[in-house]
Write a protein that holds these residues in place. Structure first.
Motif: not given
Length: 210
Positions: A1-28
């Motif tokens: 399971m994911p945790d919050f260790l990397l964000e906490t270790e950095h000590g600042g405002r950390v964003a997690g970023v992910d995308e969805v939809g690279c594989g479909p034949l239609a849509g954004p």
């Protein structure tokens, strides 16, 4: 399971970023950026996971609860089918990520990005292969991006019925591929992708418009 260790270790405002939809034949392609500026509530930390491992109803419930977390910052960005054709899918996905980051209230000091290719986000980036199974911020972003994109495809399915987008989200299922062959392509199909490109070539060979 994911945790919050990397964000906490950095000590600042950390964003997690992910995308969805690279594989479909239609849509954004859709991306989300998430900053847990006040930390992650325990009840959510135990259920947030890679969006692909969760059922649709579970993703919807978590997305609703995420939006109510005190101090959470959420940015959503997308790149259109026209941009996917013009840029290619990787660069379009990176554009969606940049738009998601830009829609946060303020730029974070670091972005944790799922994958192994650094997008140009205008801030320091750390890539993590399988990041949605490592970082709670990335996992939350994956859920919000998936829920947003699925809702877009449901709306498009109502306007362009027959392709089963409400269920397949634009991916190349057998039913979707058959519909492309029998019904042709819509403005929301990715014309640079193989199945769609081949159908367009056949259509134009026969002198018809897609």
């Amino acid at each position: 399971m994911p945790d919050f260790l990397l964000e906490t270790e950095h000590g600042g405002r950390v964003a997690g970023v992910d995308e969805v939809g690279c594989g479909p034949l239609a849509g954004p392609v859709v991306a989300a950026a998430v900053v847990f500026s006040g930390g992650v509530p325990d009840d959510l930390a135990t259920i947030i996971d890679d969006s692909k491992k969760l059922k649709a109803t579970r993703r919807e419930d978590i997305a609703r609860r995420l939006k109510a977390v005190p101090g959470i910052e959420i940015g959503i960005g997308a790149a259109s089918v026209a941009e996917i054709l013009r840029l290619n899918i990787l660069r379009a996905a990176h554009l969606a990520m940049r738009r998601a980051i830009d829609r946060l209230p303020a730029l974070p000091v670091l972005a944790l990005v799922d994958g192994n290719r650094k997008p140009p986000l205008g801030i320091p980036v750390r890539t993590l292969v399988g990041g949605d199974a490592i970082s709670l911020s990335i996992a939350a972003a994956s859920i919000l991006a998936k829920v947003t994109r699925d809702r877009i495809m449901v709306r498009l399915d109502q306007r362009w019925p027959g392709y089963d987008w409400a269920r397949n989200a634009g991916y190349g299922t057998s039913a979707h591929r058959t519909a492309i062959t029998t019904r042709g392509c819509t403005p929301h199909h990715r014309r640079g992708f193989g199945t769609v490109r081949r159908q367009l070539a056949l259509t134009f060979t026969h002198g018809d418009l897609a």
